[in-house]
Every structure is written in structure tokens, then in C-alpha cells.
Design a protein around this motif. Structure first.
Motif, PDB file in Angstrom:
ATOM      1  N   GLU A  68       0.826  -1.212   0.000  1.00 44.71           N
ATOM      2  CA  GLU A  68       0.000   0.000   0.000  1.00 44.71           C
ATOM      3  C   GLU A  68       0.861   1.262   0.000  1.00 44.71           C
ATOM      4  N   VAL A  69       1.930   1.268   0.798  1.00 45.87           N
ATOM      5  CA  VAL A  69       2.812   2.436   0.843  1.00 45.87           C
ATOM      6  C   VAL A  69       3.487   2.635  -0.517  1.00 45.87           C
ATOM      7  N   THR A  70       3.920   1.540  -1.125  1.00 45.31           N
ATOM      8  CA  THR A  70       4.536   1.609  -2.453  1.00 45.31           C
ATOM      9  C   THR A  70       3.570   2.196  -3.473  1.00 45.31           C
ATOM     10  N   GLN A  71       2.320   1.763  -3.444  1.00 47.54           N
ATOM     11  CA  GLN A  71       1.319   2.265  -4.389  1.00 47.54           C
ATOM     12  C   GLN A  71       1.094   3.763  -4.227  1.00 47.54           C
ATOM     13  N   VAL A  72       1.084   4.246  -3.004  1.00 48.06           N
ATOM     14  CA  VAL A  72       0.893   5.680  -2.765  1.00 48.06           C
ATOM     15  C   VAL A  72       2.103   6.470  -3.259  1.00 48.06           C
ATOM     16  N   LEU A  73       3.302   6.011  -2.913  1.00 46.18           N
ATOM     17  CA  LEU A  73       4.512   6.724  -3.330  1.00 46.18           C
ATOM     18  C   LEU A  73       4.676   6.728  -4.851  1.00 46.18           C
ATOM     19  N   ALA A  74       4.185   5.691  -5.504  1.00 47.00           N
ATOM     20  CA  ALA A  74       4.297   5.591  -6.962  1.00 47.00           C
ATOM     21  C   ALA A  74       3.446   6.630  -7.689  1.00 47.00           C
ATOM     22  N   THR A  75       2.525   7.284  -6.983  1.00 43.06           N
ATOM     23  CA  THR A  75       1.681   8.297  -7.625  1.00 43.06           C
ATOM     24  C   THR A  75       2.420   9.624  -7.812  1.00 43.06           C
ATOM     25  N   PHE A  76       3.567   9.785  -7.154  1.00 45.90           N
ATOM     26  CA  PHE A  76       4.329  11.021  -7.270  1.00 45.90           C
ATOM     27  C   PHE A  76       5.172  11.011  -8.539  1.00 45.90           C
ATOM     28  N   PRO A  77       5.284  12.164  -9.204  1.00 40.88           N
ATOM     29  CA  PRO A  77       6.103  12.216 -10.415  1.00 40.88           C
ATOM     30  C   PRO A  77       7.589  12.056 -10.092  1.00 40.88           C
ATOM     31  N   GLY A  78       8.332  11.522 -11.051  1.00 38.07           N
ATOM     32  CA  GLY A  78       9.772  11.410 -10.896  1.00 38.07           C
ATOM     33  C   GLY A  78      10.228  10.186 -10.139  1.00 38.07           C
ATOM     34  N   TYR A  85      10.131  -0.965   3.342  1.00 37.60           N
ATOM     35  CA  TYR A  85      10.436  -1.993   4.332  1.00 37.60           C
ATOM     36  C   TYR A  85      10.413  -1.368   5.722  1.00 37.60           C
ATOM     37  N   GLY A  86      10.393  -2.216   6.734  1.00 36.14           N
ATOM     38  CA  GLY A  86      10.425  -1.746   8.115  1.00 36.14           C
ATOM     39  C   GLY A  86      11.807  -1.939   8.707  1.00 36.14           C
ATOM     40  N   VAL A  87      12.290  -0.934   9.426  1.00 38.61           N
ATOM     41  CA  VAL A  87      13.623  -0.976  10.024  1.00 38.61           C
ATOM     42  C   VAL A  87      13.490  -1.061  11.544  1.00 38.61           C
ATOM     43  N   GLN A  88      14.156  -2.057  12.116  1.00 39.56           N
ATOM     44  CA  GLN A  88      14.166  -2.194  13.574  1.00 39.56           C
ATOM     45  C   GLN A  88      15.072  -1.121  14.170  1.00 39.56           C
ATOM     46  N   ILE A  89      14.550  -0.326  15.080  1.00 42.24           N
ATOM     47  CA  ILE A  89      15.318   0.726  15.738  1.00 42.24           C
ATOM     48  C   ILE A  89      15.782   0.188  17.093  1.00 42.24           C
ATOM     49  N   PRO A  90      17.083   0.254  17.382  1.00 39.32           N
ATOM     50  CA  PRO A  90      17.583  -0.272  18.663  1.00 39.32           C
ATOM     51  C   PRO A  90      16.891   0.373  19.864  1.00 39.32           C
ATOM     52  N   ASN A  91      16.620  -0.432  20.869  1.00 33.99           N
ATOM     53  CA  ASN A  91      16.005   0.027  22.129  1.00 33.99           C
ATOM     54  C   ASN A  91      14.646   0.687  21.919  1.00 33.99           C
ATOM     55  N   ASN A  92      13.907   0.246  20.910  1.00 35.40           N
ATOM     56  CA  ASN A  92      12.594   0.814  20.612  1.00 35.40           C
ATOM     57  C   ASN A  92      11.585  -0.323  20.571  1.00 35.40           C
ATOM     58  N   MET A  93      10.482  -0.178  21.306  1.00 34.67           N
ATOM     59  CA  MET A  93       9.466  -1.230  21.372  1.00 34.67           C
ATOM     60  C   MET A  93       8.267  -0.938  20.461  1.00 34.67           C
ATOM     61  N   ASP A  94       8.392   0.045  19.577  1.00 31.62           N
ATOM     62  CA  ASP A  94       7.271   0.435  18.720  1.00 31.62           C
ATOM     63  C   ASP A  94       7.181  -0.376  17.433  1.00 31.62           C
ATOM     64  N   GLY A  95       8.031  -1.372  17.248  1.00 32.45           N
ATOM     65  CA  GLY A  95       8.000  -2.170  16.025  1.00 32.45           C
ATOM     66  C   GLY A  95       9.077  -1.718  15.059  1.00 32.45           C
ATOM     67  N   ARG A  96       8.740  -1.751  13.790  1.00 32.35           N
ATOM     68  CA  ARG A  96       9.694  -1.379  12.737  1.00 32.35           C
ATOM     69  C   ARG A  96       9.267  -0.054  12.117  1.00 32.35           C
ATOM     70  N   ALA A  97      10.223   0.848  11.963  1.00 32.87           N
ATOM     71  CA  ALA A  97       9.937   2.173  11.391  1.00 32.87           C
ATOM     72  C   ALA A  97       9.793   2.048   9.871  1.00 32.87           C
ATOM     73  N   PRO A  98       8.743   2.647   9.304  1.00 33.84           N
ATOM     74  CA  PRO A  98       8.573   2.595   7.847  1.00 33.84           C
ATOM     75  C   PRO A  98       9.725   3.328   7.139  1.00 33.84           C
ATOM     76  N   THR A  99      10.273   2.695   6.122  1.00 38.75           N
ATOM     77  CA  THR A  99      11.384   3.249   5.368  1.00 38.75           C
ATOM     78  C   THR A  99      11.152   2.947   3.884  1.00 38.75           C
ATOM     79  N   ALA A 100      11.541   3.881   3.033  1.00 35.25           N
ATOM     80  CA  ALA A 100      11.397   3.656   1.590  1.00 35.25           C
ATOM     81  C   ALA A 100      12.687   4.016   0.874  1.00 35.25           C
ATOM     82  N   GLY A 101      13.132   3.089   0.038  1.00 40.27           N
ATOM     83  CA  GLY A 101      14.249   3.370  -0.868  1.00 40.27           C
ATOM     84  C   GLY A 101      13.639   3.743  -2.204  1.00 40.27           C
ATOM     85  N   ILE A 102      13.957   4.938  -2.701  1.00 38.00           N
ATOM     86  CA  ILE A 102      13.323   5.437  -3.931  1.00 38.00           C
ATOM     87  C   ILE A 102      14.396   5.746  -4.975  1.00 38.00           C
ATOM     88  N   THR A 103      14.184   5.212  -6.180  1.00 33.17           N
ATOM     89  CA  THR A 103      15.044   5.520  -7.313  1.00 33.17           C
ATOM     90  C   THR A 103      14.312   6.541  -8.173  1.00 33.17           C
TER      91      THR A 103
END
Length: 106
Positions: A68-78, A85-103
Motif C-alpha cells: 500500500e505504501v509503495t502504491q501511494v509513493l508511486a503516484t508522485f512524479p519522478g 520496508y520496516g527498520v528495527q530501531i535499537p532500544n525501541n518497542m514500537d516495532g519497525r519504522a517505515p522506510t522507503a528506498g526510492i530511485t
């Protein structure tokens, strides 16, 4: 307690959801509802949430869908390609932080 004994309104209502029920997991005749959650059992027998399996992850109690996040980001030009993907943050109990690699497009 079996799936038949549970009152799960709105959860097991169609054939696709029926496919998420697997039988004979630990002992013959038992049933397991595959939610996509990965759990861990501690020494006292308690279960705790570890992570999501598949194309989703948890962040601050919410399920985040990489699709779903990919589909939304794909609507932007360029934007040529996106990897969410989700990134585990050390000493954080909130889960994985949303992260996007964009070309970007050339």
C-alpha cells in the motif's frame, strides 16, 4: 479450544479466509489460524508478539503494508522504483519504522 468453538464474527467468512486455517499443526485434529503474526513463547508459557510475516510490519501498534505504501509513493512524479520496508530501531518497542528506498527517474 478449537476454531469451531471460537466466536469470530467477520473473520472466517469466506473461502480465502478458510485457507488460512491449517489442521494437524501440533497434534492430529487441532487447527491453527494463520494471522501473519510471528509470536514467541517464553519460559513461563506466555506468548508475545515478535513481528509480522510477509509484506506487512508493525509500527506503533498499526499494521503497515509495504504494498500500500509503495502504491501511494508511486503516484508522485519522478519516481522510477520504490522499495518499502520496516527498520528495527535499537532500544525501541514500537516495532519497525517505515522506510522507503526510492530511485528517481532520469
Amino acid at each position: 479450544m478449537t476454531i469451531q468453538q471460537l466466536d469470530l464474527p467477520g473473520i472466517i467468512t469466506n473461502r480465502l479466509q478458510q485457507k488460512k486455517i491449517i489442521q494437524d499443526v501440533f497434534v492430529k485434529g487441532d487447527k491453527y489460524f494463520r494471522t501473519g503474526d510471528l509470536l514467541s513463547r517464553d519460559a513461563k508459557g506466555y506468548f508475545r508478539f515478535v513481528d509480522r510475516i510477509g509484506d506487512t510490519f508493525r509500527w506503533k501498534g498499526e499494521n503497515c503494508s509495504t504494498t500500500e505504501v509503495t502504491q501511494v509513493l508511486a503516484t508522485f512524479p519522478g519516481v522510477e522504483e520504490i522499495n518499502v520496508y520496516g527498520v528495527q530501531i535499537p532500544n525501541n518497542m514500537d516495532g519497525r519504522a517505515p522506510t522507503a528506498g526510492i530511485t528517481p527517474t532520469d
